[in-house]
Scaffold this active site. Structure first.
Site, PDB file in Angstrom:
ATOM      1  N   TYR A 193      -9.591   4.285 -13.311  1.00 53.65           N
ATOM      2  CA  TYR A 193      -9.647   5.023 -12.039  1.00 53.65           C
ATOM      3  C   TYR A 193      -9.572   6.524 -12.233  1.00 53.65           C
ATOM      4  O   TYR A 193      -9.467   7.255 -11.254  1.00 53.65           O
ATOM      5  CB  TYR A 193      -8.459   4.648 -11.144  1.00 53.65           C
ATOM      6  CG  TYR A 193      -8.186   3.187 -10.980  1.00 53.65           C
ATOM      7  CD1 TYR A 193      -9.091   2.346 -10.322  1.00 53.65           C
ATOM      8  CD2 TYR A 193      -6.988   2.623 -11.435  1.00 53.65           C
ATOM      9  CE1 TYR A 193      -8.804   1.004 -10.148  1.00 53.65           C
ATOM     10  CE2 TYR A 193      -6.705   1.282 -11.259  1.00 53.65           C
ATOM     11  CZ  TYR A 193      -7.621   0.478 -10.617  1.00 53.65           C
ATOM     12  OH  TYR A 193      -7.341  -0.845 -10.429  1.00 53.65           O
ATOM     13  N   GLY A 232       0.759  -1.242   0.000  1.00 58.32           N
ATOM     14  CA  GLY A 232       0.000   0.000   0.000  1.00 58.32           C
ATOM     15  C   GLY A 232       0.785   1.284   0.000  1.00 58.32           C
ATOM     16  O   GLY A 232       0.204   2.354  -0.193  1.00 58.32           O
ATOM     17  N   GLU A 285       4.289  -6.124   1.997  1.00 60.67           N
ATOM     18  CA  GLU A 285       4.000  -6.572   0.622  1.00 60.67           C
ATOM     19  C   GLU A 285       3.888  -5.412  -0.349  1.00 60.67           C
ATOM     20  O   GLU A 285       2.842  -5.203  -0.967  1.00 60.67           O
ATOM     21  CB  GLU A 285       2.653  -7.327   0.615  1.00 60.67           C
ATOM     22  CG  GLU A 285       2.541  -8.452   1.622  1.00 60.67           C
ATOM     23  CD  GLU A 285       1.099  -8.932   1.800  1.00 60.67           C
ATOM     24  OE1 GLU A 285       0.164  -8.272   1.324  1.00 60.67           O
ATOM     25  OE2 GLU A 285       0.923  -9.986   2.417  1.00 60.67           O
ATOM     26  N   PRO A 286       4.943  -4.644  -0.519  1.00 64.04           N
ATOM     27  CA  PRO A 286       4.833  -3.507  -1.435  1.00 64.04           C
ATOM     28  C   PRO A 286       4.838  -3.947  -2.888  1.00 64.04           C
ATOM     29  O   PRO A 286       5.587  -4.841  -3.280  1.00 64.04           O
ATOM     30  CB  PRO A 286       6.092  -2.695  -1.122  1.00 64.04           C
ATOM     31  CG  PRO A 286       7.078  -3.714  -0.651  1.00 64.04           C
ATOM     32  CD  PRO A 286       6.292  -4.791   0.046  1.00 64.04           C
ATOM     33  N   CYS A 320     -12.094   1.618 -29.508  1.00 65.80           N
ATOM     34  CA  CYS A 320     -13.401   2.254 -29.742  1.00 65.80           C
ATOM     35  C   CYS A 320     -14.203   2.410 -28.461  1.00 65.80           C
ATOM     36  O   CYS A 320     -15.231   1.765 -28.255  1.00 65.80           O
ATOM     37  CB  CYS A 320     -14.187   1.464 -30.771  1.00 65.80           C
ATOM     38  SG  CYS A 320     -14.312  -0.254 -30.325  1.00 65.80           S
TER      39      CYS A 320
HETATM   40  N1  LLP Z   1      -1.015  -7.011  -0.598  1.00 68.07           N
HETATM   41  C1  LLP Z   1      -2.327  -7.200  -0.849  1.00 68.07           C
HETATM   42  C2  LLP Z   1      -3.055  -8.188  -0.070  1.00 68.07           C
HETATM   43  C3  LLP Z   1      -2.947  -6.468  -1.879  1.00 68.07           C
HETATM   44  O1  LLP Z   1      -4.238  -6.650  -2.111  1.00 68.07           O
HETATM   45  C4  LLP Z   1      -2.201  -5.539  -2.625  1.00 68.07           C
HETATM   46  C5  LLP Z   1      -2.814  -4.759  -3.711  1.00 68.07           C
HETATM   47  C6  LLP Z   1      -0.835  -5.378  -2.327  1.00 68.07           C
HETATM   48  C7  LLP Z   1      -0.278  -6.123  -1.293  1.00 68.07           C
HETATM   49  C8  LLP Z   1       0.040  -4.411  -3.058  1.00 68.07           C
HETATM   50  O2  LLP Z   1      -0.402  -3.118  -2.915  1.00 68.07           O
HETATM   51  P1  LLP Z   1       0.538  -1.905  -3.376  1.00 68.07           P
HETATM   52  O3  LLP Z   1       1.766  -1.939  -2.519  1.00 68.07           O
HETATM   53  O4  LLP Z   1       0.863  -2.106  -4.800  1.00 68.07           O
HETATM   54  O5  LLP Z   1      -0.294  -0.708  -3.128  1.00 68.07           O
HETATM   55  N2  LLP Z   1      -4.875  -1.830  -9.754  1.00 68.07           N
HETATM   56  C9  LLP Z   1      -4.854  -0.797  -8.734  1.00 68.07           C
HETATM   57  C10 LLP Z   1      -4.201  -1.278  -7.477  1.00 68.07           C
HETATM   58  C11 LLP Z   1      -4.855  -2.501  -6.864  1.00 68.07           C
HETATM   59  C12 LLP Z   1      -4.151  -2.989  -5.627  1.00 68.07           C
HETATM   60  C13 LLP Z   1      -4.679  -4.301  -5.185  1.00 68.07           C
HETATM   61  N3  LLP Z   1      -4.019  -4.882  -4.052  1.00 68.07           N
HETATM   62  C14 LLP Z   1      -4.159   0.421  -9.308  1.00 68.07           C
HETATM   63  O6  LLP Z   1      -3.766   0.402 -10.466  1.00 68.07           O
HETATM   64  O7  LLP Z   1      -4.050   1.441  -8.613  1.00 68.07           O
END
Ligand code: LLP
Length: 403
Positions: free
Chosen positions: A303, A226, A260-261, A330
């Site tokens: 988004y 996140g 979990e980045p 399209c």
């Molecule tokens: N761990 C879990 C359980 C998750 O669901 C996610 C992302 C992550 C880690 C990694 O999150 P990050 O560090 O990348 O923020 N498609 C969307 C983002 C969806 C994220 C889903 N889960 C976008 O393009 O903004």
């Protein structure tokens, strides 16, 4: 990126993704250093960019993987991630996925419901194995991010409430086939405020304390992903402040800290390159039509996400006027940017869409029978292809025999 991207666009063609592997290395090392002095593991969220070479690059640096399907687990293994560094999360795992994950003996299955726990127990029993599990707690915290990528509120489908989590831990602890060794939460993506993370850490840290009091020995404290990045002018969370908040919430507990980045590692390592096909003006409104489209990079359409767009190698003094940058698909929603200040452009001029390394290629599709773009890595000033451009034949391969 300080390189001749125009030459690379010529060499590999467009649309094209380019990833700076040195940047990824730097990100990994910076975050890892912020955990210094504690037992920690960085489980790269493969969904952000699952190219095998990207995962392999991170694996060599020592990263683990956070996966959301058995396909991602296989990618992680293929790319050389140690199986004891792989976590399998997700709200809907099929029996065959659970079975394969247990057979492959990965570190943890993250569970998101009581029903899922019972399925995992059943499959583990069939295999005569004990499944190492963690439970995803939904701490009911507003992460203050885009509603589509917010996951830590009870109204979201993710995880279980604290009371349910406790009941599940007690059940799992008694089961012969379940070994509850971890705890997990993930409140959302593109987080730029520390307070919701701190609050979630504290709530879940307290839960670990109450579980320890009843002799349930949690070893892995997984704070999810996140961490937000800069797309425009966001002020993001510093790595040190982030880990400090985690350290405070887990004070006195002997735990391995996991995170979990995804986006943090790769978003700003990547850029998407696309060529101008045409310009046109409709009723005074300027459109720049490019060879890339929403099927290649969906975030703006899906988004309304902002990605900075620039013309490559155009003199800084040329006057810029606003234009919508749109693709050939399209759909009216097929755009990369609206009212983007751009210089006059001609056929074959190159545009770069920045911050496209995360959730770019992985969300690409073949809509309109468009081939997925090629992917290129840059490392130490050297470029190399890490995914071939798809061909028409690649796309019809699974249909042709039925014609
Ligand atoms: N761990 C879990 C359980 C998750 O669901 C996610 C992302 C992550 C880690 C990694 O999150 P990050 O560090 O990348 O923020 N498609 C969307 C983002 C969806 C994220 C889903 N889960 C976008 O393009 O903004």
């Amino acid at each position: 990126m300080n390189i001749d991207t125009k030459a690379l666009a010529e060499k590999y063609g467009t649309p094209l993704y380019i990833y700076d592997f040195d940047y990824i290395e730097n990100r990994y090392n910076t975050l890892k250093e912020a955990f210094a002095g504690k037992k920690s593991m960085i489980n790269y969220a493969v969904k952000a960019n699952s190219n095998l070479s990207v995962i392999a690059h991170l694996a060599k640096l020592g990263a683990g993987a956070d996966c959301v399907s058995i396909g991602e687990v296989k990618r992680a293994l293929d790319a050389g991630v140690d199986r004891y560094k792989i976590i399998f999360s997700g709200v809907g795992k099929r029996d065959d996925e659970i079975r394969e994950a247990l057979e492959k003996d990965i570190l943890l299955l993250n569970l998101e419901s009581e029903a899922e726990m019972k399925r995992v127990e059943m499959v583990a029993k069939e295999l005569g194995k004990e499944a190492r599990i963690s439970i995803r707690v939904n701490p009911n915290i507003d992460p203050q991010t885009h509603p589509y990528i917010s996951t830590g509120l009870h109204e979201n489908k993710f995880g279980v409430e604290i009371d349910m989590a406790k009941r599940m831990y007690i059940y799992a602890n008694r089961s012969e086939f379940l070994n509850p060794v971890g705890i997990h939460f993930h409140i959302g993506s593109q987080l730029t405020k520390l307070d919701p993370i701190r609050e979630a850490c504290q709530i879940v840290g307290d839960l670990v304390r109450s579980l320890r009091a009843i002799k349930i020995d949690i070893k892995f404290f997984d704070v999810g992903g996140g961490l937000g990045v800069v797309y425009d002018d966001e002020i993001t969370i510093s790595e040190k402040a982030y880990t400090q908040a985690i350290f405070e919430a887990t004070k006195g507990l002997d735990l391995t800290l996991l995170c979990e980045p995804g986006r943090y590692m790769v978003a700003n390592a990547g850029a998407f390159f696309t060529k101008v096909l045409y310009e046109k003006v409709n009723d005074g409104k300027r459109f720049v039509i490019v060879d890339g489209a929403m099927n290649d990079l969906l975030r703006p359409s899906l988004y309304d996400a902002y990605h900075k767009i620039e013309a490559v190698m155009v003199d800084g003094n040329v006057e810029r006027t606003p234009a919508d940058v749109v693709g050939p698909v399209c759909e009216s929603g097929d755009f990369f940017g609206k009212n983007v200040p751009l210089p006059p452009l001609s056929h074959n001029d190159l545009l770069v869409v920045h911050s496209a390394g995360a959730y770019g290629f992985t969300m690409a599709s073949n809509y309109n029978t468009r081939a997925k773009p090629a992917e290129v890595a840059l490392q130490g000033g050297v470029d190399r292809l890490i995914r071939k451009r798809e061909s028409y034949e690649d796309q019809v391969r699974l249909e042709r025999e039925y014609l």
